[in-house]
Design a protein around this motif. Structure first.
Motif, PDB file in Angstrom:
ATOM      1  N   TYR A   1     -85.591  45.884 -63.117  1.00 21.35           N
ATOM      2  CA  TYR A   1     -86.554  45.569 -64.172  1.00 21.35           C
ATOM      3  C   TYR A   1     -85.968  44.589 -65.178  1.00 21.35           C
ATOM      4  CZ  TYR A   1     -90.071  49.134 -63.010  1.00 21.35           C
ATOM      5  OH  TYR A   1     -91.056  49.856 -62.404  1.00 21.35           O
ATOM      6  N   ASP A   2     -84.626  44.574 -65.292  1.00 22.23           N
ATOM      7  CA  ASP A   2     -84.003  43.795 -66.355  1.00 22.23           C
ATOM      8  C   ASP A   2     -84.325  42.307 -66.259  1.00 22.23           C
ATOM      9  OD1 ASP A   2     -82.562  43.667 -64.013  1.00 22.23           O
ATOM     10  OD2 ASP A   2     -80.627  44.192 -64.901  1.00 22.23           O
ATOM     11  N   LYS A   3     -84.080  41.699 -65.116  1.00 25.90           N
ATOM     12  CA  LYS A   3     -84.295  40.254 -64.982  1.00 25.90           C
ATOM     13  C   LYS A   3     -85.704  39.912 -64.499  1.00 25.90           C
ATOM     14  CE  LYS A   3     -79.401  39.276 -64.200  1.00 25.90           C
ATOM     15  NZ  LYS A   3     -78.380  38.769 -63.255  1.00 25.90           N
ATOM     16  N   LEU A   4     -86.259  40.753 -63.634  1.00 27.22           N
ATOM     17  CA  LEU A   4     -87.577  40.445 -63.076  1.00 27.22           C
ATOM     18  C   LEU A   4     -88.710  40.718 -64.059  1.00 27.22           C
ATOM     19  CD1 LEU A   4     -87.301  41.792 -59.409  1.00 27.22           C
ATOM     20  CD2 LEU A   4     -87.439  39.409 -60.143  1.00 27.22           C
ATOM     21  N   ILE A   5     -88.599  41.803 -64.819  1.00 24.98           N
ATOM     22  CA  ILE A   5     -89.685  42.217 -65.713  1.00 24.98           C
ATOM     23  C   ILE A   5     -89.385  41.852 -67.168  1.00 24.98           C
ATOM     24  CG2 ILE A   5     -91.071  44.146 -66.556  1.00 24.98           C
ATOM     25  CD1 ILE A   5     -91.529  43.618 -63.613  1.00 24.98           C
TER      26      ILE A   5
ATOM     27  N   PHE B   1     -89.301  39.134 -72.687  1.00 25.04           N
ATOM     28  CA  PHE B   1     -88.530  38.755 -73.876  1.00 25.04           C
ATOM     29  C   PHE B   1     -88.675  37.267 -74.182  1.00 25.04           C
ATOM     30  CE2 PHE B   1     -85.809  42.644 -73.114  1.00 25.04           C
ATOM     31  CZ  PHE B   1     -86.208  43.281 -74.275  1.00 25.04           C
ATOM     32  N   GLU B   2     -88.730  36.464 -73.153  1.00 27.29           N
ATOM     33  CA  GLU B   2     -88.899  35.026 -73.369  1.00 27.29           C
ATOM     34  C   GLU B   2     -90.253  34.750 -74.022  1.00 27.29           C
ATOM     35  OE1 GLU B   2     -87.838  31.171 -73.699  1.00 27.29           O
ATOM     36  OE2 GLU B   2     -86.548  32.844 -73.081  1.00 27.29           O
ATOM     37  N   PHE B   3     -91.278  35.492 -73.594  1.00 26.13           N
ATOM     38  CA  PHE B   3     -92.602  35.382 -74.224  1.00 26.13           C
ATOM     39  C   PHE B   3     -92.513  35.754 -75.704  1.00 26.13           C
ATOM     40  CE2 PHE B   3     -96.330  37.751 -75.727  1.00 26.13           C
ATOM     41  CZ  PHE B   3     -97.330  36.800 -75.608  1.00 26.13           C
ATOM     42  N   HIS B   4     -91.842  36.874 -75.999  1.00 25.88           N
ATOM     43  CA  HIS B   4     -91.705  37.299 -77.396  1.00 25.88           C
ATOM     44  C   HIS B   4     -90.943  36.259 -78.218  1.00 25.88           C
ATOM     45  CE1 HIS B   4     -93.595  41.101 -76.860  1.00 25.88           C
ATOM     46  NE2 HIS B   4     -92.650  41.627 -76.103  1.00 25.88           N
ATOM     47  N   LYS B   5     -89.912  35.706 -77.619  1.00 27.72           N
ATOM     48  CA  LYS B   5     -89.098  34.713 -78.334  1.00 27.72           C
ATOM     49  C   LYS B   5     -89.919  33.464 -78.638  1.00 27.72           C
ATOM     50  CE  LYS B   5     -84.551  32.506 -78.115  1.00 27.72           C
ATOM     51  NZ  LYS B   5     -83.296  32.388 -77.319  1.00 27.72           N
TER      52      LYS B   5
ATOM     53  N   VAL C   1     -79.345  41.425 -71.512  1.00 27.08           N
ATOM     54  CA  VAL C   1     -80.140  40.378 -70.865  1.00 27.08           C
ATOM     55  C   VAL C   1     -80.270  39.141 -71.754  1.00 27.08           C
ATOM     56  CG1 VAL C   1     -81.407  41.937 -69.342  1.00 27.08           C
ATOM     57  CG2 VAL C   1     -82.306  41.471 -71.631  1.00 27.08           C
ATOM     58  N   GLY C   2     -79.542  39.144 -72.886  1.00 27.82           N
ATOM     59  CA  GLY C   2     -79.463  37.948 -73.715  1.00 27.82           C
ATOM     60  C   GLY C   2     -80.588  37.749 -74.707  1.00 27.82           C
ATOM     61  N   TYR C   3     -81.268  38.835 -75.097  1.00 33.20           N
ATOM     62  CA  TYR C   3     -82.397  38.687 -76.024  1.00 33.20           C
ATOM     63  C   TYR C   3     -82.289  39.638 -77.216  1.00 33.20           C
ATOM     64  CZ  TYR C   3     -84.773  35.674 -72.671  1.00 33.20           C
ATOM     65  OH  TYR C   3     -85.107  34.626 -71.839  1.00 33.20           O
ATOM     66  N   GLU C   4     -81.078  39.822 -77.720  1.00 31.56           N
ATOM     67  CA  GLU C   4     -80.903  40.723 -78.858  1.00 31.56           C
ATOM     68  C   GLU C   4     -81.504  40.169 -80.148  1.00 31.56           C
ATOM     69  OE1 GLU C   4     -77.003  38.334 -78.667  1.00 31.56           O
ATOM     70  OE2 GLU C   4     -78.552  39.065 -77.300  1.00 31.56           O
TER      71      GLU C   4
END
Length: 255
Positions: A87-91, A96-100, A159-162
């Motif tokens: 789930y980490d990279k696929l979901i 997170f990119e959308f949120h960012k 996953v790099g989105y802290e």
């Protein structure tokens, strides 16, 4: 997108901005359903609603989706927090990119009520206790709420989105339980929600996210008599007739 635009026109535009609408929550705990079709359509639905809001010039309304802590494969200790494998990279990375990109928050539903044991009740209720030590960071956690949020933060960091903001979409404690159920009482519901408000309002944040005030929503405003179990029916601050179950400090005296 046409469906999203129609939904926005019907459910948002007649009320916004006279009514302050901060978020659209797309579903609730969708990943917990394990429904592959729902999960696959979650992010596309969020993107469609975002586009529809932008087209309608309702840019202040943010789009997100709340998650249970079941999204974590490991949550204890907080320094070991990680998302479920696969789930980490696929979901989550695309979410997170959308949120960012849209400056919207990642929403979680932490519930110390579901994680406590009789010996950790004070830890769950923000009451004085010896704490739980995290050897990975050397931090001694004095309440479960902070530990749960920091476990999510650690997973986000992996996953790099802290840097994505966190919102507590729901948390609470029932005031009535099944006969003999440990830890469930009106007194404990008042303790949890009352101490939660003080803790969040203090601006202390958590050990891994210091000096932050997390936007937090208490579950729930009203008791729900159609839920299956006794505790599930009694999370409300108010009864259906609008009389308070208890006051966590939000009631105003009549003028």
């Amino acid at each position: 997108l046409p469906g999203a635009k129609a939904w926005i026109e019907k459910n948002i535009l007649p009320y916004h901005p006279k009514t302050i609408i901060r978020y659209i929550a797309v579903g609730n705990e969708i990943l917990a359903t394990s429904d592959k079709t729902l999960i696959a359509h979650l992010l596309p639905a969020m993107k469609a609603l975002r586009s529809a809001l932008d087209s309608a010039n309702a840019t202040s309304v943010k789009v997100s989706t709340p998650h249970s802590l079941g999204i974590l494969s490991t949550s204890e200790p907080p320094s070991a927090g990680k998302f479920r494998k696969g789930y980490d990279k696929l979901i989550f990375a695309p979410i997170f990119e959308f949120h960012k990109q849209t400056k919207s928050p990642f929403m979680v539903n932490p519930y110390p009520y579901f994680g406590f044991k009789p010996q950790t009740l004070d830890y769950a209720l923000f009451k004085p206790n010896g704490g739980v030590f995290d050897a990975g960071t050397g931090i001694n956690y004095t309440n479960m709420f902070d530990a749960q949020l920091d476990a999510v933060y650690t997973a986000m960091k992996r996953v790099g989105y802290e840097d994505v903001d966190l919102v507590v979409a729901e948390t609470g404690w029932p005031s009535v339980g099944d006969p003999g159920q440990p830890g469930v009482s009106l007194e404990n519901a008042l303790s949890y929600n009352g101490n939660l408000i003080k803790h969040v309002d203090s601006g202390k944040g958590t050990p891994l996210m210091p000096n932050r005030t997390f936007e937090t929503y208490i579950f729930a405003l009203f008791n729900e008599n159609l839920k299956e179990s006794v505790p599930e029916r009694n999370f409300g601050l108010f009864k259906p007739d609008l009389n308070p179950v208890y006051d966590v400090g939000i009631l105003r005296s009549e003028q």
